[in-house]
Structure formats: C-alpha cells, structure tokens
Scaffold this active site. Structure first.
Site, short mmCIF file in Angstrom:
data_model
loop_
_atom_site.label_atom_id
_atom_site.label_comp_id
_atom_site.label_asym_id
_atom_site.label_seq_id
_atom_site.Cartn_x
_atom_site.Cartn_y
_atom_site.Cartn_z
N GLU A 297 -7.41 15.41 -1.62
CA GLU A 297 -7.23 15.35 -0.17
C GLU A 297 -5.82 15.79 0.19
OE1 GLU A 297 -8.58 11.62 1.35
OE2 GLU A 297 -7.39 11.74 3.17
N ASP B 182 -7.16 16.54 5.73
CA ASP B 182 -6.97 15.30 6.49
C ASP B 182 -5.91 15.51 7.57
OD1 ASP B 182 -6.86 12.76 7.45
OD2 ASP B 182 -6.03 11.83 5.67
N LYS C 111 -11.65 11.63 11.58
CA LYS C 111 -11.08 10.36 12.03
C LYS C 111 -11.13 10.31 13.55
CE LYS C 111 -7.99 9.89 8.08
NZ LYS C 111 -6.63 9.68 7.57
N HIS D 99 0.88 -1.18 0.00
CA HIS D 99 0.00 0.00 0.00
C HIS D 99 0.92 1.22 0.00
CE1 HIS D 99 -4.06 1.50 0.42
NE2 HIS D 99 -3.68 2.30 1.40
N ASP E 284 -5.44 11.39 -2.91
CA ASP E 284 -4.89 11.81 -1.63
C ASP E 284 -3.40 12.03 -1.84
OD1 ASP E 284 -4.23 12.34 0.95
OD2 ASP E 284 -5.01 10.46 1.80
N GLU F 42 -14.43 5.81 4.18
CA GLU F 42 -13.41 4.92 3.62
C GLU F 42 -13.07 3.83 4.65
OE1 GLU F 42 -10.07 7.55 2.90
OE2 GLU F 42 -9.66 7.75 5.03
N LYS G 136 -10.17 6.14 -4.08
CA LYS G 136 -9.20 7.17 -3.66
C LYS G 136 -7.84 6.70 -4.11
CE LYS G 136 -7.52 8.35 0.98
NZ LYS G 136 -7.94 8.90 2.27
N LYS H 228 -3.78 7.10 -4.19
CA LYS H 228 -2.68 7.69 -3.43
C LYS H 228 -1.63 8.19 -4.42
CE LYS H 228 -3.66 6.97 0.92
NZ LYS H 228 -3.78 8.08 1.87
O1 LIG Z 1 -6.09 9.09 4.32
C1 LIG Z 1 -4.96 8.81 4.70
O2 LIG Z 1 -4.11 9.67 4.63
C2 LIG Z 1 -4.62 7.49 5.33
C3 LIG Z 1 -5.26 6.29 4.82
C4 LIG Z 1 -6.68 6.24 4.62
C5 LIG Z 1 -6.95 5.45 3.56
C6 LIG Z 1 -5.71 5.10 2.99
O3 LIG Z 1 -5.52 4.39 2.01
O4 LIG Z 1 -4.71 5.68 3.69
MN LIG Z 2 -5.52 11.16 3.78
#
Ligand SMILES: O=C(O)C[C@H]1C=CC(=O)O1
Ligand SMILES: [Mn+2]
Length: 386
Positions: free
Chosen positions: A228, A253, A277, A26, A202, A331, A171, A173
């Site tokens: 994000e 976030d 969160k 991940h 994000d 999420e 989402k 990354k």
């Molecule tokens: O959002 C984040 O920064 C942390 C986290 C939440 C879902 C994901 O894949 O990473």
């Molecule tokens: Mn995030």
C-alpha cells in the site's frame, strides 16, 4: 426519497473532540499514535431527530491537511451557518451548498453528510445502507494492523487474533526503518503466519522509487500479497512503473482523495487496488463514486479506515456493504484499537468479520455518559470507565 417526509429544519450542529488512548503505540512511518482524537458531529432537526457523523484523522497534521481542531473550527465558523434552518432531509442540496462555499475540507464534509444521512435514514426507518442502494452483504472481512514496531510482539498479536478468529488479514506498517530492516521484519511475521493469513504492508509514502523497487522484490520473495502506497502520493507515474516491474499488487491510499484522483489513477493504470475511505473521498457519495470508477476501470476495492471510532467505522461499513465486489476486504477495526467503548452495545466482530446492524440509520447508539467523560471540554477530570 425524502419528498414523502415533511421538511425538517436543522436546529443545531455540534462538534465534539474525544481524546481516547490506544491499546498500544501504533507506529506509522510519519508518526506514532498513543491516542486517537475522535471528531464527532451531531446534527439535530426541529423534530428532535439527531444524526451522527465522524471526521477523525490520524496524528494531528502528520497524515493529512485537516486536524481535529481545524475541522471543529471550520465546521463551527463556516459550515454551520450554511446549514442552520435549512431542510435536513435534502442531503444532496445541503452538500451542494457547502461545496459551493467551502473549498476542500473533505473530512468535515464527510462528517456532516454522514450525520444528515444517519438522521434521514432514522426518519425513514431504514439502515443508512438503504440510502445508497441497499446491501450486497451483511458482514465485512476485517484486516488488523500490526504496528507495535516490535517483531516478536507483532507475531504474538497476530497469533492472538488468529486464535480468537478475529482477523486473518494483517497489514504491517513499515517505512520508518531501512528497507532491509523493514523487509526482514515483514518476512519473519509472514514465516510465522504462513498460509493461515494474508500479509500486506503499508509504507505510507516513505520509500523513494528505488527503495520501492528493492523493497517490493524482497516482499514478493517473502510471500507478501500487497503493498500500500509505497511512494509519494503525487507520484502516479512512479506507481505505474513499479506496477509494471513487480508482481505484488499495489494499492493507492494517500494518492486517492476522491473521485477525481480515482479517475486519474485509473486512467494511467497506477494501482491494482483502491483503498476507498469515506473521509478522504469527502463523504459517502464521493466514496460511492470512487467505487464506481474502480468498477468501470476494473480496479479492485478495499474498504479503508482513518482509524475512526464506532461512528465513522459504521458509516464506512454501511456504504462498503453496498459494494458488489470488495476483493481485498476492509480494515474497519478502528474501535478495537481504542481503550474506551463509546457505544451502548459494542460493534460485533467475529469469524474474521464485522456484522452490520439491522436498525435504522447507522444502527448504533452512543453511551452519552461515556462520550461526555471523554470530551476534551469536559468539566471534570477523566476517570476510568472500566
Ligand atoms: O492506511 C492508513 O494509511 C491509515 C490507517 C489505516 C489502518 C492503519 O493502521 O492506519
Ligand atoms: Mn494506508
């Protein structure tokens, strides 16, 4: 609410570290996860009733300032002595005392508050959500994070999720590569998904403001719905400027660590959406306050995760189900990223949503053998649980 219950003193506070592999790497901008360390807290009263909480974080100290190991030692050394022998049912009083004696440590406090609330709700025979006003909804929409780092693999993963009707919000990354490379990756995925799903990104703070100005324009052209945390958590002014000059929604976030941040962000208009969160907010009550501030300021809500396992995920779900508006969904997919199941009955994800259980407390039961097999301090080597 608890005045009808007899006083119940706290007998034990235990902190378990469980190391669980992820189903695939991940990749976040600041770290690549190959496993997750679940930080579980169990608090037992002298009536034998136990409650569970979770203080899981991401990537050791790469994401936040509390690590699994620091959470465990801080709870055991500084917080447990403040809890033992005190009334387990007076949750607000327990948390007030912790706040008076312990600075920060939001994740540790969240796990303790969750465990106390779980046990209290079990004693009362009600779901944990009832302690926070009761549910507005029985299911929560669940986004999935595409973070393999590989465009083809991410598209295949998204197709699988759509076909299974498990997720239609994605989402992505980004932030580890150049802005152009990242935006080309996102655009390819959005082209493949089309109108079948929402695509968001994000950046996890990786961009400068100039990067973000370019990136947000490329992402808008690609059909992305939301960005994000594009820039550094502390740069609220920068978020305001980006928001004024772009049409994609901006979500805060890492900038959002509880009610005080929520107030500051809302006051200057730094975000369209808050990723709420429970751990980052210092607990369920703190997260409820964040949601209240968002409501008053007309900032949209999104139910975020720290990639917790089943306990933190369900604690979050129990709270998020009490929110009137949850415009961007949630999420809460953490358990689905892990190779091992720790519940006797797994959480139910279907029709793009997580179903909330109706039982008391968190409404879930751990499989103790599986938990014991994953404990870092287990006596025997880890054997496959398949
Ligand atoms: O959002 C984040 O920064 C942390 C986290 C939440 C879902 C994901 O894949 O990473
Ligand atoms: Mn995030």
């Amino acid at each position: 609410m608890s005045s009808s219950l007899p006083a119940t003193s706290i007998e034990t506070v235990e902190v378990l570290l469980l190391d669980v592999p992820t189903i695939r790497p991940h990749r976040l901008s600041m770290t690549t996860m190959h496993r997750q360390t679940l930080v579980l807290v169990r608090i037992t009263g002298n009536d034998g009733v136990a409650g569970w909480g979770e203080a899981t974080t991401i990537g050791g100290l790469a994401y936040g300032e509390e690590s699994p190991e620091s959470i465990k030692v801080n709870i055991e050394t500084y917080m447990t002595p403040l809890l033992l022998g005190a009334d387990a049912n007076q949750v607000a009083a327990r948390m007030h005392l912790l706040d008076e004696h312990v600075q920060g440590n939001r994740f540790a406090k969240c796990a303790i508050e969750t465990a106390l609330c779980d046990a209290l709700a079990r004693r009362l025979g009600v779901p944990l959500s009832t302690l926070f006003g009761g549910r507005v909804r029985e299911t929560l929409p669940i986004a999935w994070t595409l973070a393999s780092g590989d465009t083809t693999r991410d598209i295949e993963e998204a197709e699988k999720m759509l076909a299974q009707r498990r997720h239609n919000i994605f989402k992505l990354k980004i932030g580890a590569r150049t802005v152009q490379q990242d935006c080309a990756h996102v655009a390819a995925i959005k082209r493949a998904i089309g109108e079948r799903g929402s695509v968001r990104v994000d950046v996890n703070q990786a961009w400068t403001e100039t990067d973000a100005m370019l990136g947000m324009q490329l992402l808008a052209d690609a059909g992305v719905d939301l960005v994000e945390q594009p820039i550094a958590a502390s740069n609220h002014d920068g978020l305001c400027r980006l928001r004024q000059k772009n049409r994609i929604a901006i979500m805060a976030d890492e900038s959002l660590h509880g009610p005080q941040d929520a107030y500051q962000l809302a006051r200057v208009g730094a975000a369209d959406v808050f990723a709420v969160k429970i751990n980052q907010s210092g607990g369920l009550a703190g997260a409820q306050q964040v949601a209240a501030i968002a409501g008053a300021a007309q900032v949209d809500l999104y139910g975020g995760t720290m990639l917790e396992g089943a306990i933190g995920t369900m604690a979050s779900a129990q709270l998020f189900a009490t929110f009137g508006a949850l415009a961007w969904g949630t999420e809460l997919f953490g358990p689905l990223l892990l190779t091992e199941e720790i519940l006797a009955t797994p959480l139910r994800y279907r029709d793009f949503a997580l179903e909330l259980p109706t039982g008391p407390g968190l409404g879930i039961e751990l499989d103790q053998d599986r938990v014991n097999a994953l404990r870092r301090d287990r006596k025997t080597p880890l054997v496959s649980l398949a």
